[in-house]
Write a protein that holds these residues in place. Sequence first.
Motif, PDB file in Angstrom:
ATOM      1  N   GLY A 104      40.990  41.608  50.388  1.00 39.08           N
ATOM      2  CA  GLY A 104      41.654  40.314  50.430  1.00 39.08           C
ATOM      3  C   GLY A 104      41.057  39.313  49.460  1.00 39.08           C
ATOM      4  N   LEU A 105      40.061  39.735  48.662  1.00 41.13           N
ATOM      5  CA  LEU A 105      39.460  38.858  47.664  1.00 41.13           C
ATOM      6  C   LEU A 105      40.325  38.867  46.405  1.00 41.13           C
ATOM      7  CD1 LEU A 105      35.698  39.904  48.021  1.00 41.13           C
ATOM      8  CD2 LEU A 105      36.851  37.933  49.056  1.00 41.13           C
ATOM      9  N   PRO A 106      40.682  37.716  45.892  1.00 46.37           N
ATOM     10  CA  PRO A 106      41.617  37.657  44.759  1.00 46.37           C
ATOM     11  C   PRO A 106      40.979  38.064  43.431  1.00 46.37           C
ATOM     12  CG  PRO A 106      40.842  35.456  45.283  1.00 46.37           C
ATOM     13  CD  PRO A 106      40.300  36.358  46.358  1.00 46.37           C
ATOM     14  N   ILE A 107      41.796  38.597  42.547  1.00 50.36           N
ATOM     15  CA  ILE A 107      41.370  38.857  41.168  1.00 50.36           C
ATOM     16  C   ILE A 107      41.645  37.602  40.360  1.00 50.36           C
ATOM     17  CG2 ILE A 107      41.691  40.276  39.112  1.00 50.36           C
ATOM     18  CD1 ILE A 107      42.776  42.486  40.952  1.00 50.36           C
ATOM     19  N   LYS A 108      40.595  36.964  39.885  1.00 50.15           N
ATOM     20  CA  LYS A 108      40.758  35.709  39.151  1.00 50.15           C
ATOM     21  C   LYS A 108      40.748  35.904  37.644  1.00 50.15           C
ATOM     22  CE  LYS A 108      38.807  32.863  42.846  1.00 50.15           C
ATOM     23  NZ  LYS A 108      37.816  31.819  43.220  1.00 50.15           N
ATOM     24  N   LYS A 109      40.171  37.012  37.200  1.00 49.26           N
ATOM     25  CA  LYS A 109      40.144  37.288  35.768  1.00 49.26           C
ATOM     26  C   LYS A 109      39.823  38.754  35.547  1.00 49.26           C
ATOM     27  CE  LYS A 109      35.335  35.723  35.389  1.00 49.26           C
ATOM     28  NZ  LYS A 109      34.418  34.778  34.724  1.00 49.26           N
ATOM     29  N   GLU A 110      40.048  39.215  34.356  1.00 52.95           N
ATOM     30  CA  GLU A 110      39.758  40.598  34.007  1.00 52.95           C
ATOM     31  C   GLU A 110      38.248  40.838  34.032  1.00 52.95           C
ATOM     32  OE1 GLU A 110      41.668  43.432  30.706  1.00 52.95           O
ATOM     33  OE2 GLU A 110      40.227  42.006  29.845  1.00 52.95           O
TER      34      GLU A 110
END
Length: 517
Positions: A104-110
Amino acid sequence: MTELKELYRKSPSLLALAGLVLFAASWAWAQVPTPSPQAGAAITPAPLAPGPGTTDNASPAKPGPQDQKSDASVTQEQKISPKEAEELFHDVDQILQFASKDTGLPIKKEVKRRLTSRDEVVAYLQKNMAEDKDAQRLRRSELVLKKFGLLPQDFDLQTFLVALLREQVAGYYDSKTATVNLLDWIDVEQQRPVLAHELTHALQDQFVGLEKWMKVGDADLNDKKQPTGADIENDEISEARQAVVEGQAMVVLVDYILAPTGQSILASPQIADALKESMLVGTSDSVEFKSAPIFLKEELTFPYRYGLDFETELLRSRGKEKAFAASLSNPPRTTRQIMEPKTYLSGEVLEPMRLPDFERDFKNYERFDVGAIGEFDVAILIDQYAGTEASHKLYPHWRGGYYYAARPKADPSAPLGLLYVSRWSSPEKASAFAAIYAQSLAKRYKRAHEVTADEKNPPDDLQKVESLTGTHTWLTEEGPVVIDVEGDGLLITESLDPSTTGQLEQELFGAFVAVGR
């Protein structure tokens, strides 16, 4: 108890036995039944390569890290091909998506990625360990551990750790550079589940900023003139936080491996239980780890084993958000909260420990080290002195503890002096731990003779004593050992002069001393 936690902080996932993560992935995959054609998830992991000497239906087994020898007789390791490296780089984004969905932790950048060699990794870790302050901390840790009998007197901790790093290192995420490091000597298929673990660290880093997050509560108590009870409690923050980040990553690793079967760690708890036991054993080629003292095996695998239990319990009882995002935003502070998640969930707050005036009481001594002895440290002490069963029965009754080590100013070459204070849930539990500690003296010293006022009534056989109350003194080749049990409190001194011990007893147990002596 020691500054080993500083090594965790400096390289969260570097020292902490990443090789055992690789072993864990290989072992766990072997326990998973072959999925049916209908089983699977949106993103499914490729199976790990078969072990050495075996084949699958399609092709011979590829050599894994267990086929490689770390000694000097091996001149060249097999490397993955450029094509395989390209495939692995491509897999990073896919596995990152899986980890994000699972946590549930978001991907904020590559996430940046880099292919590195074993020598580059080891050189990087050795550089960190060689920094002056960290080398001094490690040396302090080694001597205190030897005083407690947790390391052999002839054991070289730094030499061991360097050898262990070379043997155990696997893929890792470097929070300083926000880069996942892929390894050119480990089979691609074996690195994928490890990537699930390490990319969870990347998500954690994007969520809280691991470098800064891991530094909270990281003050060296030796830099403080007079540490407080709050300082002692904060001394375990790094260990507790490390258990959170590694426990979360272990959950994702297991879920990734189980994904083709449609299962998860909550549906297959037996996988996690057996996995934890296996991590203490190591692989057949883990020569350094298998030969390590019990303390180091326990200490270095703590974030993985107990962290996995902690996160699994939060996941089971409170759900995904509590297990991942919430435990990063409001993390546990002590190893007690990690080992007993109910104390974290209930918001338990222990009374701060009372500390003496160190500068005054140790005026004839030069401070060497000071720190907390938490519930996990106590569990190891009891395990080493009295066995696992005794440890599991007693350690939950721990309620606080710290140590202070010093050397006589007049004789710096004298044995290290030690003060150890602990508090327990009841006088009975304090007395039980006092007896176990007393029994350890025969193992830790060549000579340990209890001093009694009446020589016609010699002391009881310590190995048969189940509880110890009042004050007892032993003479050893390194000076006196005093164990003083007063109510639910326990004071122990080793190799300190009688006047210093008396001053400490009066200050910490003054009311009991005045009435009972």
